[in-house]
Scaffold this active site. Structure first.
Site, PDB file in Angstrom:
ATOM      1  N   CYS A 268       0.809  -1.227   0.000  1.00 58.04           N
ATOM      2  CA  CYS A 268       0.000   0.000   0.000  1.00 58.04           C
ATOM      3  C   CYS A 268       0.840   1.276   0.000  1.00 58.04           C
ATOM      4  O   CYS A 268       0.334   2.350  -0.313  1.00 58.04           O
ATOM      5  CB  CYS A 268      -0.969  -0.014   1.176  1.00 58.04           C
ATOM      6  SG  CYS A 268      -2.112  -1.404   1.109  1.00 58.04           S
TER       7      CYS A 268
ATOM      8  N   HIS B 214      -3.383   7.365   1.982  1.00 57.64           N
ATOM      9  CA  HIS B 214      -3.751   6.031   1.492  1.00 57.64           C
ATOM     10  C   HIS B 214      -5.135   5.707   2.043  1.00 57.64           C
ATOM     11  O   HIS B 214      -5.433   5.997   3.208  1.00 57.64           O
ATOM     12  CB  HIS B 214      -2.710   5.006   1.970  1.00 57.64           C
ATOM     13  CG  HIS B 214      -3.162   3.599   1.740  1.00 57.64           C
ATOM     14  ND1 HIS B 214      -3.624   3.156   0.522  1.00 57.64           N
ATOM     15  CD2 HIS B 214      -3.251   2.535   2.589  1.00 57.64           C
ATOM     16  CE1 HIS B 214      -3.965   1.886   0.633  1.00 57.64           C
ATOM     17  NE2 HIS B 214      -3.755   1.493   1.869  1.00 57.64           N
TER      18      HIS B 214
ATOM     19  N   ASN C 221     -10.033  -0.218  -0.334  1.00 53.27           N
ATOM     20  CA  ASN C 221      -8.566  -0.122  -0.313  1.00 53.27           C
ATOM     21  C   ASN C 221      -8.011  -0.702  -1.615  1.00 53.27           C
ATOM     22  O   ASN C 221      -8.081  -1.910  -1.832  1.00 53.27           O
ATOM     23  CB  ASN C 221      -8.031  -0.892   0.903  1.00 53.27           C
ATOM     24  CG  ASN C 221      -6.522  -0.804   1.040  1.00 53.27           C
ATOM     25  OD1 ASN C 221      -5.820  -0.364   0.120  1.00 53.27           O
ATOM     26  ND2 ASN C 221      -6.004  -1.223   2.179  1.00 53.27           N
TER      27      ASN C 221
END
Ligand SMILES: CC(C)(COP(=O)(O)OP(=O)(O)OC[C@H]1O[C@@H](n2cnc3c(N)ncnc32)[C@H](O)[C@@H]1OP(=O)(O)O)[C@@H](O)C(=O)NCCC(=O)NCCS
Length: 324
Positions: free
Chosen positions: A114, A251, A281
């Site tokens: 990520c 993020h 996500n």
């Protein structure tokens, strides 16, 4: 005079298929209410059968190139941040390179899950600052739907597919905080937490790639601590305070992580770009997806100061401060 990496265009791509929480609740023991309350996520986009990470990446790249007003042949360096490459090798970046008509320079993948987009941005920035390349294309692209255990309700409800890209070009300038481009990047990793977030299997650990495994509560705890630290580090390094930042593009893992980080640092939530409710996500794609949205709808304007931050498996985490 110094060289700074100016962001001259961005673009993104989401697969056509939208999957709501209600649809997931038909497959695993969960509910829209639980998912929204714990994560803020309401829906996600899932790649079609046969649609690969390179397809998503190419679509986002073409839009970023169009926004920048340049063709693929002008790109000297192409980096794809992904944890879900098309194949073990060659790099997904080389497939994208071919498809955008880039015939010179170098293309490679980087993997920091990520945090991948921040890592890739930092690498490209260093290539530009050193004078080695003039124009770089940085892409975050993922098809996490391929590595989810769709029977595991603790993970499958949290992720989605997508891609985002930015074009960077060398800006010869005096190097003041008002000059456009990337002002700083900070990268970190700590390998001791491998078992809290990983994918089992893979080329050297088993014949096939396995599924994402996560200790959600522990990851959550580390995320808020590490993100607050890395944002504090970026502000201190640039002699700034939270009120100097126009926008934070975090993020997009969980709305509660975004809110927790904002609170810890004294950032008003209205200055955080939040897309997690619609995209879920998307790992390395989440920041360039959110950035593109806020640039396209006019929230983020040229000359504004934007802070990007991420944390992911490894653990890895980092930040980038950009004068747009
Ligand atoms: C995953 C996450 C949403 C879970 O929220 P949480 O408040 O920590 O919830 P817990 O894991 O403590 O689970 C609470 C209960 O809900 C249950 N549960 C888990 N997933 C569920 C789901 N999809 N639907 C319904 N119930 C669920 C659990 O089994 C647990 O039940 P129990 O108390 O009977 O054991 C949260 O921890 C999180 O977002 N972590 C970070 C994840 C992340 O961002 N990862 C990527 C970083 S890049």
């Amino acid at each position: 005079m110094i060289l700074r990496s100016q962001l001259i265009g961005c673009g993104s791509y989401l697969p056509a298929r939208l999957v709501t929480n209600a649809e997931l609740a038909e497959k695993v023991e969960t509910s829209d209410e639980w998912i929204v309350e714990r994560s803020g996520i309401r829906q996600r986009f899932i790649a079609a059968e046969g649609e690969k990470t390179s397809d998503l990446a190419t679509a986002a790249a073409n839009r970023a190139l169009e926004a920048a007003g340049i063709s693929g042949s002008a790109v000297d360096l192409l980096i794809v941040a992904t944890a879900t490459p098309d194949h073990t090798f060659p790099a997904t970046a080389t497939r994208v390179q071919h498809r955008i008509g880039m015939k010179h320079g170098a293309a490679f993948d980087i993997q920091a899950v990520c945090s991948g987009f921040i890592y890739a941005l930092s690498i490209a920035d260093n290539f530009i600052k050193s004078g080695q390349v003039q124009t770089a294309l940085v892409i975050g692209a993922e098809t996490f739907s391929r590595i989810l255990d769709w029977k595991d309700r603790t993970t499958c409800v949290l992720f989605g597919d997508g891609a985002g890209a930015v074009v960077l070009r060398a800006n010869r300038c005096k190097g003041t905080s008002q000059d456009r481009g990337i002002l700083s990047t900070h990268l970190h990793s700590d390998g001791q937490h491998h078992d809290l977030l990983y994918v089992d299997g893979g080329p050297s650990s088993g014949q096939t790639v396995g599924f994402l495994r996560m200790e959600g509560r522990e990851v959550f705890r580390h995320a808020v601590i590490n993100l607050a630290a890395v944002v504090g580090e970026a502000l201190a390094a640039n002699d700034l305070s939270a009120s100097d930042i126009d926008w934070v593009v975090p993020h997009q893992a969980n709305r509660r992580i975004i809110e927790g980080t904002a609170k810890k640092l004294g950032f008003p939530l209205e200055r955080m770009v939040v897309t997690v409710e619609r995209h879920a996500n998307t790992s390395a794609a989440s920041i360039p997806l959110a950035l593109t949205e806020a640039v396209t709808d006019g929230r983020i304007k040229p000359g504004q100061l934007v802070l990007l931050e991420a944390m992911g498996g490894g653990f890895t985490w980092g930040s980038a401060l950009v004068r747009m």
